[in-house]
Every structure is written in C-alpha cells, then in structure tokens.
Design a protein around this motif. Structure first.
Motif, PDB file in Angstrom:
ATOM      1  N   GLU A 187      10.075 -23.195 -19.055  1.00 33.25           N
ATOM      2  CA  GLU A 187       9.149 -24.332 -19.085  1.00 33.25           C
ATOM      3  C   GLU A 187       9.886 -25.662 -18.936  1.00 33.25           C
ATOM      4  O   GLU A 187       9.450 -26.546 -18.200  1.00 33.25           O
ATOM      5  CB  GLU A 187       8.344 -24.332 -20.388  1.00 33.25           C
ATOM      6  CG  GLU A 187       7.380 -23.163 -20.528  1.00 33.25           C
ATOM      7  CD  GLU A 187       6.244 -23.178 -19.502  1.00 33.25           C
ATOM      8  OE1 GLU A 187       5.932 -24.264 -18.955  1.00 33.25           O
ATOM      9  OE2 GLU A 187       5.673 -22.102 -19.226  1.00 33.25           O
ATOM     10  N   ASN A 200       9.691 -28.339 -15.841  1.00 30.10           N
ATOM     11  CA  ASN A 200       9.349 -29.754 -16.023  1.00 30.10           C
ATOM     12  C   ASN A 200      10.371 -30.652 -15.340  1.00 30.10           C
ATOM     13  O   ASN A 200      10.017 -31.648 -14.711  1.00 30.10           O
ATOM     14  CB  ASN A 200       9.287 -30.099 -17.511  1.00 30.10           C
ATOM     15  CG  ASN A 200       7.969 -29.665 -18.147  1.00 30.10           C
ATOM     16  OD1 ASN A 200       7.034 -29.287 -17.439  1.00 30.10           O
ATOM     17  ND2 ASN A 200       7.903 -29.705 -19.459  1.00 30.10           N
ATOM     18  N   LYS A 225       0.041 -34.192 -14.085  1.00 35.18           N
ATOM     19  CA  LYS A 225       0.074 -33.484 -12.803  1.00 35.18           C
ATOM     20  C   LYS A 225      -1.301 -33.228 -12.202  1.00 35.18           C
ATOM     21  O   LYS A 225      -1.419 -33.054 -11.001  1.00 35.18           O
ATOM     22  CB  LYS A 225       0.871 -32.200 -12.976  1.00 35.18           C
ATOM     23  CG  LYS A 225       2.319 -32.568 -13.356  1.00 35.18           C
ATOM     24  CD  LYS A 225       3.141 -31.417 -13.856  1.00 35.18           C
ATOM     25  CE  LYS A 225       4.414 -31.958 -14.514  1.00 35.18           C
ATOM     26  NZ  LYS A 225       5.183 -30.892 -15.162  1.00 35.18           N
ATOM     27  N   GLY A 257       4.146 -27.151 -13.425  1.00 35.78           N
ATOM     28  CA  GLY A 257       3.270 -27.282 -14.595  1.00 35.78           C
ATOM     29  C   GLY A 257       1.978 -27.963 -14.210  1.00 35.78           C
ATOM     30  O   GLY A 257       1.897 -28.625 -13.185  1.00 35.78           O
ATOM     31  N   ALA A 284       2.929 -26.913 -22.380  1.00 35.57           N
ATOM     32  CA  ALA A 284       4.239 -26.369 -22.723  1.00 35.57           C
ATOM     33  C   ALA A 284       4.928 -27.169 -23.830  1.00 35.57           C
ATOM     34  O   ALA A 284       5.345 -26.598 -24.843  1.00 35.57           O
ATOM     35  CB  ALA A 284       5.111 -26.295 -21.481  1.00 35.57           C
TER      36      ALA A 284
HETATM   37 MG   LIG Z   1       5.465 -28.103 -17.898  1.00 40.88          MG
END
Ligand SMILES: [Mg+2]
Ligand SMILES: Nc1ncnc2c1ncn2[C@@H]1O[C@H](COP(=O)(O)OP(=O)(O)OP(=O)(O)O)[C@@H](O)[C@H]1O
Length: 568
Positions: free
Chosen positions: A31, A35, A81, A95, A100
């Motif tokens: 994760e 990112n 996002k 993501g 997360a």
């Molecule tokens: Mg993420």
C-alpha cells in the motif's frame, strides 16, 4: 432499555477495514509503495526490521502533501484520486479508496512526515488510529511513512504473523511486481540493514528483469508482443527448454497493476502446446493493456483481482500471444552462452514507456513493455549438411542454425496430428494383406480406449482372437515410416503412461504418436528430405521446441560469428 444498534466508531471501522487491506507487513509495504508511485516518486526506499513486524518505513521523493492534506489523508475515505463514482471506471492510479493509510494507522504506531515543496513539512503521529501529535518539521519534497509495532493493539492478529524470514520473503514478493511495473523508478529494500533489492532506473523492462533476477533467468525469456482488438499483450515467456518444475516466476499485470490470476497464467501455459516437458512450469510475465471500461479493477479489497468483461476473449488472446512469441526462430536456443545468440531477448526502444504514471493514467497501451523487435522466421532456408546422421545444419536469415532431425520431425508431426484429430483425420492406406499383431492385456485395453483417436491418425484396427489385433489400414506420414513398429511403440507408451504429465488427452496422444512416428536419430537422409523437413519445421506454429520441451533448433547468430572472428 438501551438501543441495540449503534454506529461503529471511526476507529473500529478503520480496524475492520484493516482486516481486509492489512494482512501482514507485506501488505503495508504494498500500500505504501503504491501511494509513493501514485505520488510520482522517482526513487522509493523501503526499510524493514524483524520482517516488518517491528518497523516498516517507506520513503519517497514524490509530490508530498500539505499539512491540511496530510491530516485528511489519515482519515477514512479521504483520497485525492477520485471525486465521484463515475471516476471509478477505468481508474488508473494504484489507490482510490482512501482507506489504506487510516487502516494501517489504526493497527500500528504510525508516523507520517511529508513536504510538498522541501520548505514546509509536517510530521503526524498516530497511535492505534488516534492522533497524538501534529507538528512542523523539515523534510525534502516527498513523504516518509513509518509503521511500528504492527497489530500491537490486536494481539490475536499479531500472533498470526509468521517467522521473520517468511514475512521478509513476503515483503520482497510484494515489492517485486511493483518494481517490474515501473522500471523507470529506483527501488531499494533493506531488511535489518541488509540490502535485498537495489535497482536503479532502467531504460527497458528487460533491464529491470536483469537487475532483479540476473542474466541467468532473463536470458531464457523471449518477448511477447501481440495485439487483438482492444487488447494488447506484452511481456516475456520462458523458452520451453528452460522451464523448471519449481521456482517459476509468474506475473500478470493489467493496466500496469499486478494481479493474481491463475486463469490467465494457465491460458498462457496453453500457448506452449506441449512444448514444455510434463511437470515443468515456464516463467511468464504478462502485461495486459485494455480500455478501462473492459475491466473492473474495483472488486478486491487489496486490488489483487480484476474482473474482465470477457475473460475468455482475454484468455484466448493471451494464449495466442505466447504461441506467437515462441513461434519465430527468436525463441530458438542460442548455440553459445546465454545472451549472445539470436535467442537472447530483444527489447524495443526504451522511450515509449518512460512517461510514467501520466501515460498509464491516459490508458495508453504499451508503456509497460515496449514493442518487441521479434525476428521473423526465415522464408527460405537451405539445408547444407547432415552431421552424425542426426543433425541438419542450415543457413537462416540471421545466422547458422542446427536442427535435431528427430525433435524437428516430432514437432512437425505433432502439429499435423493435432490438426487431424480436430478435423477429418489422416489419409490411411488400406493394406492389401492385413497384418496381425500381438499385444499384452493392458495394451489391448489402451487400444480399446483409443480406438477413435487411432482411427483418426490412420490406424484401422480390429480385435482378433486372444491377444492379437488385425490391422486393416495404416498411416503413411513419410517414406521411412515403419507402421507396425510405430503402432507397437505407441500402444506400449500409452499403456506405460508416458507423457502422463500432459494435461490434455489429445495432446498426450499426439505427442506419443509424433515421437514414435518421427524419423530417428542416426538415420541418414537425402538432401531433398532434409530440405522438406526444414521447410515444414519453419512452417510449424512452434518450430523451436519439440513435444518434450527440448529445443529443436539451436542458433549461432551471424553477429556472434562476426564478433568471434573479429569482424564486428
Ligand atoms: Mg493508497
Ligand atoms: N506517499 C504519498 N505521497 C503523497 N501523497 C500521499 C502519499 N500517500 C498517501 N497520499 C495521499 O493520501 C491519500 C490517502 O492515501 P490512501 O492510501 O489512504 O488512499 P488512496 O491511495 O487514495 O486509496 P487506497 O486506499 O485505495 O490506497 C491519497 O489519496 C493521497 O492523496
């Protein structure tokens, strides 16, 4: 009476989300690195201690966050996002759930240090999801997340973490596909100060493979590049002769994202068409590009699965892509040390992929793996010479090739038999005087079970008294064919379970027939026969490999000759 139903506190909700997203240190690493990639990092550093159980730290040089964004980032469903449900279709970042960071923070002692400009920085400290401190700090542009004491507040989950070595391996396995996806980004991984991964930005995917796995493996790979309709398949397939029973690499990427998809790996394996020895598994790296609306990436909590609108179409194209990659002579084994023959991996130019996430966000195909410059098989090949009554030497477009006459004939016959089994069968020759052959009890059983297949390749059989069988018709695939011997060996092989490893019954039968019907090593051949064999071989779908996973052709590239004689 108190109400029975209550809304969960955000912290509990985060911990429940963590159950789906955060399974072990490796999932935290995945994760955090995703990112960092989404933030446009060029270099990503991962440090773990005690397999990640005591510490995980991921540092990047990406776009960083302002203080306000950093505070938002650790709260649930905060994401930069997507904004609306419609954005979910074809989302191209790693993501998009905004889940997360809060999930990880809720089950650890969590620190985030970030700066959007290298001037102002923010340091955020949370314990078990509760904000303890926010302060200003200095940092270069980018972000560092440190996760200590994973699951310290969930002892039952912490108990399930495995030994340090196992968790460390899982971290490497989580990082590897990300490093494969983005050869333009530098990655390092240190475990208790030991460097496990250190790869610098590479111009081409194959260079990233070299850096991660070394030449020994990378030199056994041939490039895949195939497009059908909206689907573009790139990547690498291992030469069949180099496949091993264990330790194969198998990766599937869809739109630049690594997924687990055994179905597609199986489809790719089907592309080998019996060229791999039973039990061996070839390494495969598949990168699929297709329009965002043809695939739903939003179906798995850790985004490890996707749903294709038409998975059978995808499987069919993947199988064909592998077949084509293995087809041309480029897939033939090099004669001299790895990497110098024609068989070495040919990568295309390195500039098309390098645009990074922006390009993949646009859904532009092909930036992950550049177009492979696949050498085509020669249109004409002149046999020159037979040596040891077993090998045929000829000149190809790109060098000198040596063919094993038995393996080559086996491949040619195998493909012919597969067509016959699917179509009208082989022309058989009625025998003026039928023969009678004797078989053992298990062999008679095999004849009974395979009666239909035997007929399709041209054997017309009739059980006679006791253990004998009368042969009324036999195939005649080539002038040196010994039908009685072939039938006896074929039946004995089938009874003995030879080729038992081939999953497909038709392929098993065809491989056995091809093996027994092919001209043998040690058989002198006329020039015209050699010419015919080479022509047929080069017309085959997978000319470079026999049905046992051995090469049929080894090649000495012209360039290699020139290098050796000091001309190049
Ligand atoms: Mg993420
Ligand atoms: N390394 C980073 N650099 C810059 N911004 C980051 C970084 N990590 C997280 N962020 C910001 O924090 C937000 C939340 O991150 P988080 O991982 O929780 O959610 P996400 O990536 O949007 O979705 P997902 O839960 O699917 O990973 C991101 O949308 C991004 O804006």
């Amino acid at each position: 009476m108190t109400a029975r139903i209550a809304v969960l506190s955000p912290q509990v909700a985060d911990q429940i989300a963590a159950g789906e997203v955060v399974e072990r240190p490796a999932s935290v690493v995945k994760e955090l690195v995703e990112n960092a990639l989404d933030a446009g990092a060029h270099a990503i550093r991962v440090e773990i201690e005690d397999g990640g159980k005591s510490l995980i730290r991921v540092s990047d040089d990406g776009e960083g966050m302002t203080r306000a964004d950093a505070e938002l980032a650790v709260s649930r469903h905060a994401t930069s996002k997507i904004r609306e449900a419609a954005d979910l279709i074809g989302v191209a970042t790693f993501g998009f759930r905004g889940e997360a960071l809060p999930a990880i923070a809720s089950v650890s002692r969590f620190e985030l240090i970030t700066s959007p400009d290298g001037q102002t920085g923010t340091r955020l400290h949370l314990v078990g999801g509760k904000r303890e401190r926010v302060e200003e700090t200095a940092r270069q542009r980018g972000t560092t997340v440190t996760v200590r004491g994973l699951f310290f507040n969930l002892p039952a989950r912490r108990k399930f973490l495995r030994a340090q070595a196992t968790e460390t391996r899982a971290v490497v396995d989580a990082l590897t596909p990300l490093a494969l996806t983005r050869p333009d980004v530098a990655f390092t991984l240190t475990s208790d100060e030991r460097t496990l991964v250190d790869v610098r930005p590479a111009a081409r995917p194959i260079d990233r493979l070299y850096a991660l796995w070394g030449r020994t493996l990378a030199d056994t790979l041939v490039p895949i590049a195939h497009r059908e309709g909206p689907l573009d398949v790139r990547g690498f397939a291992q030469r069949p002769a180099d496949a091993k029973p264990a330790g194969r690499k198998g990766y599937v990427f869809v739109r630049g994202r690594s997924i687990r998809d055994l179905f597609l790996l199986r489809a790719a394996e089907a592309g080998y068409r019996s060229a791999v020895a039973p039990g061996d598994r070839p390494s495969l790296i598949l990168a699929l590009e297709l329009p965002g609306d043809a695939v739903d990436v939003n179906v798995h909590p850790a985004k490890l699965e996707v749903r294709f609108r038409d998975r059978f179409f995808v499987a069919k194209v993947v199988e064909e892509a592998v077949r084509q990659a293995l087809g041309p002579l480029v897939a033939a084994a090099p004669l001299v040390g790895a990497g110098v023959g024609v068989g070495a991996v040919v990568g295309g130019g390195g500039d098309s992929w390098a645009e990074g996430p922006a390009a993949s966000a646009a859904g532009a195909p092909a930036e992950l793996f550049p177009t492979a410059a696949v050498a085509s098989a020669p249109r004409s090949a002149t046999p020159l010479l037979q040596v040891f009554d077993s090998y045929i030497i000829f000149q190809s477009d790109s060098g000198v090739a040596i063919v094993d006459q038995h393996s080559a004939h086996e491949r040619v016959l195998f493909e012919g038999v597969m067509r016959q089994l699917a179509g009208d069968g082989a022309p058989a020759q009625r025998l003026l005087l039928p023969w009678t052959l004797e078989f053992t009890a298990p062999e008679l059983e095999v004849i009974d079970v395979h009666r239909e297949l035997l007929a399709r390749v041209g054997f017309e059989l009739e059980p006679f008294s006791g253990r004998s069988v009368v042969v009324h018709a036999a195939p005649n695939p080539h002038p040196r064919f010994d039908a009685a011997r072939c039938l006896q060996e074929l039946v004995a092989d089938l009874a003995g379970g030879r080729f038992g490893g081939l999953a497909n019954r038709l392929e098993r039968f065809a491989a056995t027939f091809a093996c027994r019907a092919a001209i043998k090593a040690g058989q002198p051949l006329e020039l015209a026969e050699m010419g015919e064999l080479i022509t047929q071989l080069l017309r085959a779908t997978l000319p470079a490999h026999d049905v046992h996973g051995r090469p049929t052709i080894v090649q000495l590239a012209r360039g290699e000759l020139e290098r050796r004689f000091g001309r190049a």
